[in-house]
Design a protein around this motif. Sequence first.
Motif, PDB file in Angstrom:
ATOM      1  N   ASP A  42       0.832  -1.202   0.000  1.00 31.93           N
ATOM      2  CA  ASP A  42       0.000   0.000   0.000  1.00 31.93           C
ATOM      3  C   ASP A  42       0.866   1.250   0.000  1.00 31.93           C
ATOM      4  O   ASP A  42       2.081   1.166  -0.186  1.00 31.93           O
ATOM      5  CB  ASP A  42      -0.958  -0.007   1.193  1.00 31.93           C
ATOM      6  N   MET A  43       0.247   2.388   0.220  1.00 33.64           N
ATOM      7  CA  MET A  43       0.971   3.655   0.156  1.00 33.64           C
ATOM      8  C   MET A  43       2.095   3.750   1.191  1.00 33.64           C
ATOM      9  O   MET A  43       3.049   4.491   1.009  1.00 33.64           O
ATOM     10  CB  MET A  43       0.024   4.843   0.286  1.00 33.64           C
ATOM     11  N   ASP A  44       2.011   2.961   2.249  1.00 35.55           N
ATOM     12  CA  ASP A  44       3.048   2.994   3.274  1.00 35.55           C
ATOM     13  C   ASP A  44       4.348   2.319   2.834  1.00 35.55           C
ATOM     14  O   ASP A  44       5.416   2.666   3.325  1.00 35.55           O
ATOM     15  CB  ASP A  44       2.558   2.343   4.572  1.00 35.55           C
ATOM     16  N   ASN A  45       4.251   1.326   1.947  1.00 35.31           N
ATOM     17  CA  ASN A  45       5.471   0.612   1.562  1.00 35.31           C
ATOM     18  C   ASN A  45       5.682   0.524   0.042  1.00 35.31           C
ATOM     19  O   ASN A  45       6.609  -0.135  -0.405  1.00 35.31           O
ATOM     20  CB  ASN A  45       5.507  -0.784   2.186  1.00 35.31           C
ATOM     21  N   ALA A  46       4.860   1.182  -0.746  1.00 32.90           N
ATOM     22  CA  ALA A  46       4.997   1.121  -2.202  1.00 32.90           C
ATOM     23  C   ALA A  46       6.334   1.697  -2.676  1.00 32.90           C
ATOM     24  O   ALA A  46       6.938   1.172  -3.609  1.00 32.90           O
ATOM     25  CB  ALA A  46       3.836   1.838  -2.887  1.00 32.90           C
ATOM     26  N   SER A  47       6.818   2.737  -2.029  1.00 25.11           N
ATOM     27  CA  SER A  47       8.114   3.325  -2.408  1.00 25.11           C
ATOM     28  C   SER A  47       9.246   2.333  -2.176  1.00 25.11           C
ATOM     29  O   SER A  47      10.137   2.183  -3.016  1.00 25.11           O
ATOM     30  CB  SER A  47       8.384   4.601  -1.624  1.00 25.11           C
ATOM     31  N   GLU A  48       9.206   1.657  -1.045  1.00 28.28           N
ATOM     32  CA  GLU A  48      10.229   0.638  -0.755  1.00 28.28           C
ATOM     33  C   GLU A  48      10.113  -0.511  -1.751  1.00 28.28           C
ATOM     34  O   GLU A  48      11.119  -1.025  -2.239  1.00 28.28           O
ATOM     35  CB  GLU A  48      10.085   0.110   0.672  1.00 28.28           C
ATOM     36  N   PHE A  49       8.887  -0.922  -2.065  1.00 25.17           N
ATOM     37  CA  PHE A  49       8.652  -1.978  -3.048  1.00 25.17           C
ATOM     38  C   PHE A  49       9.286  -1.604  -4.389  1.00 25.17           C
ATOM     39  O   PHE A  49      10.006  -2.394  -4.989  1.00 25.17           O
ATOM     40  CB  PHE A  49       7.139  -2.209  -3.203  1.00 25.17           C
ATOM     41  N   LYS A  50       9.044  -0.382  -4.836  1.00 25.58           N
ATOM     42  CA  LYS A  50       9.613   0.077  -6.112  1.00 25.58           C
ATOM     43  C   LYS A  50      11.140   0.101  -6.063  1.00 25.58           C
ATOM     44  O   LYS A  50      11.801  -0.266  -7.025  1.00 25.58           O
ATOM     45  CB  LYS A  50       9.079   1.466  -6.468  1.00 25.58           C
TER      46      LYS A  50
ATOM     47  N   LYS B 281      13.591  -2.131  -8.367  1.00 22.36           N
ATOM     48  CA  LYS B 281      14.596  -1.468  -9.205  1.00 22.36           C
ATOM     49  C   LYS B 281      15.972  -2.109  -8.992  1.00 22.36           C
ATOM     50  O   LYS B 281      16.721  -2.326  -9.946  1.00 22.36           O
ATOM     51  CB  LYS B 281      14.634   0.021  -8.880  1.00 22.36           C
ATOM     52  N   GLU B 282      16.296  -2.438  -7.736  1.00 22.51           N
ATOM     53  CA  GLU B 282      17.560  -3.119  -7.432  1.00 22.51           C
ATOM     54  C   GLU B 282      17.616  -4.488  -8.116  1.00 22.51           C
ATOM     55  O   GLU B 282      18.642  -4.866  -8.681  1.00 22.51           O
ATOM     56  CB  GLU B 282      17.722  -3.297  -5.922  1.00 22.51           C
ATOM     57  N   ILE B 283      16.504  -5.222  -8.045  1.00 27.27           N
ATOM     58  CA  ILE B 283      16.448  -6.544  -8.673  1.00 27.27           C
ATOM     59  C   ILE B 283      16.625  -6.415 -10.178  1.00 27.27           C
ATOM     60  O   ILE B 283      17.384  -7.175 -10.803  1.00 27.27           O
ATOM     61  CB  ILE B 283      15.127  -7.265  -8.328  1.00 27.27           C
ATOM     62  N   LEU B 284      15.943  -5.446 -10.784  1.00 24.91           N
ATOM     63  CA  LEU B 284      15.998  -5.279 -12.235  1.00 24.91           C
ATOM     64  C   LEU B 284      17.377  -4.811 -12.713  1.00 24.91           C
ATOM     65  O   LEU B 284      17.711  -4.989 -13.886  1.00 24.91           O
ATOM     66  CB  LEU B 284      14.908  -4.319 -12.704  1.00 24.91           C
ATOM     67  N   ALA B 285      18.167  -4.263 -11.825  1.00 27.25           N
ATOM     68  CA  ALA B 285      19.543  -3.896 -12.178  1.00 27.25           C
ATOM     69  C   ALA B 285      20.410  -5.142 -12.365  1.00 27.25           C
ATOM     70  O   ALA B 285      21.427  -5.105 -13.050  1.00 27.25           O
ATOM     71  CB  ALA B 285      20.146  -2.987 -11.114  1.00 27.25           C
ATOM     72  N   GLU B 286      19.956  -6.265 -11.778  1.00 25.05           N
ATOM     73  CA  GLU B 286      20.726  -7.508 -11.825  1.00 25.05           C
ATOM     74  C   GLU B 286      20.047  -8.614 -12.635  1.00 25.05           C
ATOM     75  O   GLU B 286      20.705  -9.562 -13.054  1.00 25.05           O
ATOM     76  CB  GLU B 286      20.938  -8.026 -10.404  1.00 25.05           C
ATOM     77  N   HIS B 287      18.731  -8.506 -12.829  1.00 26.28           N
ATOM     78  CA  HIS B 287      17.953  -9.568 -13.487  1.00 26.28           C
ATOM     79  C   HIS B 287      16.970  -8.942 -14.477  1.00 26.28           C
ATOM     80  O   HIS B 287      16.537  -7.807 -14.279  1.00 26.28           O
ATOM     81  CB  HIS B 287      17.159 -10.376 -12.448  1.00 26.28           C
ATOM     82  N   PRO B 288      16.550  -9.703 -15.508  1.00 26.51           N
ATOM     83  CA  PRO B 288      15.602  -9.140 -16.479  1.00 26.51           C
ATOM     84  C   PRO B 288      14.179  -8.980 -15.940  1.00 26.51           C
ATOM     85  O   PRO B 288      13.428  -8.144 -16.427  1.00 26.51           O
ATOM     86  CB  PRO B 288      15.634 -10.131 -17.641  1.00 26.51           C
ATOM     87  N   LYS B 289      13.824  -9.787 -14.925  1.00 24.66           N
ATOM     88  CA  LYS B 289      12.471  -9.720 -14.372  1.00 24.66           C
ATOM     89  C   LYS B 289      12.492  -9.941 -12.869  1.00 24.66           C
ATOM     90  O   LYS B 289      13.365 -10.605 -12.337  1.00 24.66           O
ATOM     91  CB  LYS B 289      11.559 -10.770 -15.010  1.00 24.66           C
TER      92      LYS B 289
ATOM     93  N   ILE C 176       2.465  -2.350  -9.275  1.00 23.98           N
ATOM     94  CA  ILE C 176       2.478  -3.630  -9.986  1.00 23.98           C
ATOM     95  C   ILE C 176       2.079  -3.428 -11.445  1.00 23.98           C
ATOM     96  O   ILE C 176       2.679  -4.011 -12.352  1.00 23.98           O
ATOM     97  CB  ILE C 176       1.555  -4.653  -9.290  1.00 23.98           C
ATOM     98  N   ALA C 177       1.098  -2.579 -11.692  1.00 24.70           N
ATOM     99  CA  ALA C 177       0.635  -2.314 -13.055  1.00 24.70           C
ATOM    100  C   ALA C 177       1.755  -1.752 -13.924  1.00 24.70           C
ATOM    101  O   ALA C 177       1.909  -2.138 -15.086  1.00 24.70           O
ATOM    102  CB  ALA C 177      -0.553  -1.354 -13.042  1.00 24.70           C
ATOM    103  N   GLU C 178       2.555  -0.839 -13.361  1.00 18.53           N
ATOM    104  CA  GLU C 178       3.682  -0.269 -14.108  1.00 18.53           C
ATOM    105  C   GLU C 178       4.637  -1.373 -14.556  1.00 18.53           C
ATOM    106  O   GLU C 178       5.121  -1.368 -15.685  1.00 18.53           O
ATOM    107  CB  GLU C 178       4.437   0.739 -13.239  1.00 18.53           C
ATOM    108  N   MET C 179       4.894  -2.318 -13.668  1.00 17.54           N
ATOM    109  CA  MET C 179       5.804  -3.416 -13.993  1.00 17.54           C
ATOM    110  C   MET C 179       5.184  -4.363 -15.012  1.00 17.54           C
ATOM    111  O   MET C 179       5.872  -4.874 -15.891  1.00 17.54           O
ATOM    112  CB  MET C 179       6.203  -4.149 -12.720  1.00 17.54           C
ATOM    113  N   LEU C 180       3.877  -4.603 -14.893  1.00 20.23           N
ATOM    114  CA  LEU C 180       3.206  -5.460 -15.868  1.00 20.23           C
ATOM    115  C   LEU C 180       3.274  -4.847 -17.266  1.00 20.23           C
ATOM    116  O   LEU C 180       3.528  -5.543 -18.247  1.00 20.23           O
ATOM    117  CB  LEU C 180       1.739  -5.685 -15.475  1.00 20.23           C
ATOM    118  N   LYS C 181       3.063  -3.549 -17.346  1.00 19.37           N
ATOM    119  CA  LYS C 181       3.098  -2.867 -18.639  1.00 19.37           C
ATOM    120  C   LYS C 181       4.482  -2.915 -19.267  1.00 19.37           C
ATOM    121  O   LYS C 181       4.618  -3.004 -20.477  1.00 19.37           O
ATOM    122  CB  LYS C 181       2.621  -1.419 -18.487  1.00 19.37           C
ATOM    123  N   LYS C 182       5.516  -2.868 -18.434  1.00 15.84           N
ATOM    124  CA  LYS C 182       6.898  -2.930 -18.928  1.00 15.84           C
ATOM    125  C   LYS C 182       7.383  -4.370 -19.109  1.00 15.84           C
ATOM    126  O   LYS C 182       8.496  -4.592 -19.552  1.00 15.84           O
ATOM    127  CB  LYS C 182       7.832  -2.214 -17.956  1.00 15.84           C
TER     128      LYS C 182
END
Length: 87
Positions: free
Chosen positions: A15-23, A27-35, A54-60
């Motif tokens: 939710d809004m409390d942890n979405a920034s940390e989730f992103k 981003k750290e994972i995607l720096a090392e892996h394709p998905k 999640i939607a942003e990641m699905l679209k990409k």
Amino acid sequence: MQREGNLLKMQGELDMDNASEFKRVCKEILAEHPKVALNLEQVRFVDSTGLCAIAEMLKKQTVELHGMPLRFQRLLKTTGLWKLLPH
């Protein structure tokens, strides 16, 4: 939230409390892996901020969803995001 390689296990709420940390972690994972392999099995609640992240990641096409509870599947179908999943 637990990270193991490209696997991110979410627990509790996304939710809004942890979405920034989730992103940030994604981003750290995607720096090392394709998905990001996102396990949602232990997620009890997702608000619009979490769903948007999640939607942003699905679209990409940078996320694979695993362990989706039925309520989350319904949410994806209701919002039309289900169409973005590989079938």
